[in-house]
Write a protein that holds these residues in place. Sequence first.
Motif, PDB file in Angstrom:
ATOM      1  N   TYR A 546      79.057  77.880  67.584  1.00 43.57           N
ATOM      2  CA  TYR A 546      80.018  78.768  66.934  1.00 43.57           C
ATOM      3  C   TYR A 546      80.925  78.035  65.948  1.00 43.57           C
ATOM      4  N   ILE A 547      81.004  76.706  66.080  1.00 44.96           N
ATOM      5  CA  ILE A 547      81.802  75.927  65.131  1.00 44.96           C
ATOM      6  C   ILE A 547      81.122  75.919  63.758  1.00 44.96           C
ATOM      7  N   VAL A 548      79.794  75.960  63.777  1.00 46.65           N
ATOM      8  CA  VAL A 548      79.049  76.009  62.504  1.00 46.65           C
ATOM      9  C   VAL A 548      79.337  77.350  61.836  1.00 46.65           C
ATOM     10  N   PHE A 549      78.840  78.431  62.397  1.00 46.06           N
ATOM     11  CA  PHE A 549      79.141  79.785  61.928  1.00 46.06           C
ATOM     12  C   PHE A 549      79.174  80.709  63.133  1.00 46.06           C
ATOM     13  N   SER A 550      80.047  81.701  63.091  1.00 43.61           N
ATOM     14  CA  SER A 550      80.115  82.671  64.183  1.00 43.61           C
ATOM     15  C   SER A 550      78.941  83.637  64.108  1.00 43.61           C
ATOM     16  N   ASP A 551      78.709  84.372  65.203  1.00 43.74           N
ATOM     17  CA  ASP A 551      77.658  85.402  65.203  1.00 43.74           C
ATOM     18  C   ASP A 551      77.918  86.438  64.110  1.00 43.74           C
ATOM     19  N   LYS A 552      79.187  86.765  63.922  1.00 40.55           N
ATOM     20  CA  LYS A 552      79.554  87.755  62.915  1.00 40.55           C
ATOM     21  C   LYS A 552      79.142  87.274  61.527  1.00 40.55           C
ATOM     22  N   THR A 553      79.346  85.984  61.268  1.00 34.47           N
ATOM     23  CA  THR A 553      78.956  85.412  59.973  1.00 34.47           C
ATOM     24  C   THR A 553      77.442  85.464  59.795  1.00 34.47           C
ATOM     25  N   LEU A 554      76.715  85.131  60.874  1.00 33.56           N
ATOM     26  CA  LEU A 554      75.253  85.170  60.770  1.00 33.56           C
ATOM     27  C   LEU A 554      74.746  86.588  60.524  1.00 33.56           C
ATOM     28  N   LYS A 555      75.388  87.556  61.156  1.00 24.66           N
ATOM     29  CA  LYS A 555      74.980  88.945  60.932  1.00 24.66           C
ATOM     30  C   LYS A 555      75.253  89.369  59.488  1.00 24.66           C
ATOM     31  N   ASP A 556      76.394  88.943  58.967  1.00 28.06           N
ATOM     32  CA  ASP A 556      76.716  89.264  57.577  1.00 28.06           C
ATOM     33  C   ASP A 556      75.735  88.563  56.632  1.00 28.06           C
ATOM     34  N   LEU A 557      75.360  87.338  56.974  1.00 29.61           N
ATOM     35  CA  LEU A 557      74.374  86.599  56.173  1.00 29.61           C
ATOM     36  C   LEU A 557      73.028  87.332  56.179  1.00 29.61           C
ATOM     37  N   SER A 558      72.643  87.836  57.353  1.00 30.80           N
ATOM     38  CA  SER A 558      71.351  88.529  57.451  1.00 30.80           C
ATOM     39  C   SER A 558      71.365  89.825  56.656  1.00 30.80           C
ATOM     40  N   ASN A 559      72.543  90.435  56.539  1.00 31.04           N
ATOM     41  CA  ASN A 559      72.673  91.665  55.771  1.00 31.04           C
ATOM     42  C   ASN A 559      72.641  91.413  54.273  1.00 31.04           C
ATOM     43  N   LYS A 560      73.467  90.459  53.835  1.00 28.06           N
ATOM     44  CA  LYS A 560      73.635  90.227  52.391  1.00 28.06           C
ATOM     45  C   LYS A 560      72.570  89.304  51.815  1.00 28.06           C
ATOM     46  N   GLN A 561      72.044  88.391  52.649  1.00 23.85           N
ATOM     47  CA  GLN A 561      71.015  87.441  52.219  1.00 23.85           C
ATOM     48  C   GLN A 561      71.323  86.841  50.848  1.00 23.85           C
ATOM     49  N   PRO A 562      72.438  86.114  50.744  1.00 23.38           N
ATOM     50  CA  PRO A 562      72.830  85.526  49.458  1.00 23.38           C
ATOM     51  C   PRO A 562      71.802  84.529  48.945  1.00 23.38           C
ATOM     52  N   GLN A 563      71.730  84.421  47.623  1.00 23.09           N
ATOM     53  CA  GLN A 563      70.768  83.523  46.998  1.00 23.09           C
ATOM     54  C   GLN A 563      71.447  82.390  46.225  1.00 23.09           C
ATOM     55  N   THR A 564      72.759  82.448  46.083  1.00 20.14           N
ATOM     56  CA  THR A 564      73.499  81.410  45.359  1.00 20.14           C
ATOM     57  C   THR A 564      74.759  81.050  46.140  1.00 20.14           C
ATOM     58  N   LYS A 565      75.400  79.949  45.744  1.00 24.67           N
ATOM     59  CA  LYS A 565      76.645  79.545  46.388  1.00 24.67           C
ATOM     60  C   LYS A 565      77.709  80.630  46.224  1.00 24.67           C
ATOM     61  N   GLY A 566      77.827  81.157  45.010  1.00 25.57           N
ATOM     62  CA  GLY A 566      78.825  82.197  44.749  1.00 25.57           C
ATOM     63  C   GLY A 566      78.653  83.397  45.655  1.00 25.57           C
ATOM     64  N   GLU A 567      77.398  83.831  45.840  1.00 24.48           N
ATOM     65  CA  GLU A 567      77.128  84.981  46.718  1.00 24.48           C
ATOM     66  C   GLU A 567      77.433  84.626  48.163  1.00 24.48           C
ATOM     67  N   MET A 568      77.184  83.374  48.538  1.00 25.50           N
ATOM     68  CA  MET A 568      77.404  82.966  49.918  1.00 25.50           C
ATOM     69  C   MET A 568      78.896  82.932  50.252  1.00 25.50           C
ATOM     70  N   LEU A 569      79.696  82.594  49.268  1.00 28.18           N
ATOM     71  CA  LEU A 569      81.146  82.553  49.501  1.00 28.18           C
ATOM     72  C   LEU A 569      81.733  83.946  49.693  1.00 28.18           C
ATOM     73  N   GLU A 570      80.955  84.986  49.399  1.00 25.36           N
ATOM     74  CA  GLU A 570      81.400  86.362  49.625  1.00 25.36           C
ATOM     75  C   GLU A 570      81.136  86.808  51.062  1.00 25.36           C
ATOM     76  N   VAL A 571      80.392  85.980  51.809  1.00 22.63           N
ATOM     77  CA  VAL A 571      80.028  86.328  53.185  1.00 22.63           C
ATOM     78  C   VAL A 571      81.202  86.064  54.127  1.00 22.63           C
TER      79      VAL A 571
END
Length: 592
Positions: A546-571
């Motif tokens: 959980y120190i790496v990323f929380s479950d909530k963050t992983l779920k948001d990542l799976s939803n948005k599936q960012p392709q760039t750093k800028g998009e990832m910072l929106e997660v």
Amino acid sequence: MNKLKTLEDYFGHKAFRPLQEEVVDAILNREDVLMILPTGGGKSLCYQLPTLLMEGVTVVVSPLLALMHDQVVALRANGIPAAMLSSMQDMEESRQIEGQLHRGKIKLLYVAPERLTNAYFLNMLHQLDINFFVIDEAHCVSEWGHEFRENYRRLSLLKEQFATTPIAAFTATATKAVEEDIASNLGLQNPKRVRGSLFRENLTIHSRHRIKDGREQLLEFLKSHEGESGIIYTLSRKSTESVAHFLQNKGIEARAYHAGLPTEEKHATYSDFVADRVQVVVATIAFGMGIDKSNIRFVVHMTLPKTLENFYQEIGRAGRDGLEAETLLLFSAQDIVQQKMFIEDLPETPYKQHAFNKLDSMVRFANSENCRHQSIAAYFDDRIEVCGTKCDNCTTTQSEKIDITTAARMLLSTILRTEQKFGLHYVIDVLRGSREQRVLQNGHDTLSVYGIGEEYSKAQWMTIGDKLLELGAVEIGEFKVYRLTNFGVEVIKGAHSIELKKERLAVQKAKPKRKVTYFDDYDAEVYDRLRELRTQIASEKGIPPYIVFSDKTLKDLSNKQPQTKGEMLEVHGIGEVKFERYGEAFLELLTV
């Protein structure tokens, strides 16, 4: 010599296949022809035979050098004088062929469409006795087809330059709209139209959700095709090489094939495959169009094709000899995201929306519970009976089904109450009681259907919507607006019940009255892969996951599936520091 004796002497057949004689007769009568017949149905014979009974030479326009070469070799082996003019030949060889043409020594001349825009070549054609033109892979003419080529579009010049010379156009894949576009663009004059059934009775079709990278599923599938020839299609050049290497390590003779390989290597792989020296080719779609190999026993797609036309043409390469063959489609939500990204990069033209619509049709097919063969036929405006035993949906009886009639009526009613002016995402937002600004501005929070669908996640409602689309209860209009059909109205009135495979919906109902949040609606498959990566990183760093990323963050990542750093910072939960420490590894996973 009559046509039946020609058929037996040159082609070794005692009788025509269905529809072949009809087309041969039309060509002999000097009619324009448009034939739509599945791969393996025997289109080539329809124009190769009549030229032997006519004076003059037939000019065949074909899109691929490899295909032209194979056909010329096969024709010569059958004692039929054929040749091709292409960039593969030097000046001396080209002049020899031109001399043979002028002396009437060649019956079939194969050329690429580009050559017909060459003034010197056109001038030479005017000096020849041409009995008719053939346009092979004619769907390439149409902007609404799946392989539109600008040089094919220019073939309209044939009727301008050779007004009295008949044209015979052939393709394996064309909807009614594409058929009309072909006929119009080529200027066909009251053509003989022949459309064969799209049912390939020797082809068994399977479609499954891909588990992880799909390689274990692939191995399981290949167990029943040991020692047989097959093609495995992947989306990227990199994956063709990695999958081929994986199979080689498992003792399977496999080679990679993609456009980036040296020409010599591609030719060697192609030749070895056709000659049965190589069992399996793992390829991008650069491989296989019109491949002249009849004993391909299987075709596998490791990712979702972009259109049903592509899919149908690619699986059509299996079983051209009429013997049993099998196909497998593996797909995931990530494939859909990736294909949509490709389309997003297209310029803003009507074709862009057309491409999205084609992708939607492919996704519905992959998820469908209906007969696969019947679904393909319906897409191409054909009507056939269910296949019975030739697809996974018709042979799978053990799957438990659940009644979703009430949910279906909710969704249809919401489409109706919102005046059939919106897309499915918006309709579902109303159903689930979303506080989105647009819903509130439209006053749809006051509707009787507002919030009655909290029981299902958005993804589940999308699946229900897809089922209704498959059944013809709804249709998609311009701008992806959903409208009810007469059948849909009957469902609302209670005239029909609707069932769905339980595993397809993966029903996990929320507890009564609990508000479903954004983070409860995620791509479970991608989320699992993200969790595996998080565990690996945490283990390497000696810290809790959980120190790496929380479950909530992983779920948001799976939803948005960012392709760039800028998009990832929106997660949710990812800032600069977290990105610098862990971001690149997650981005790499999401962009594979």
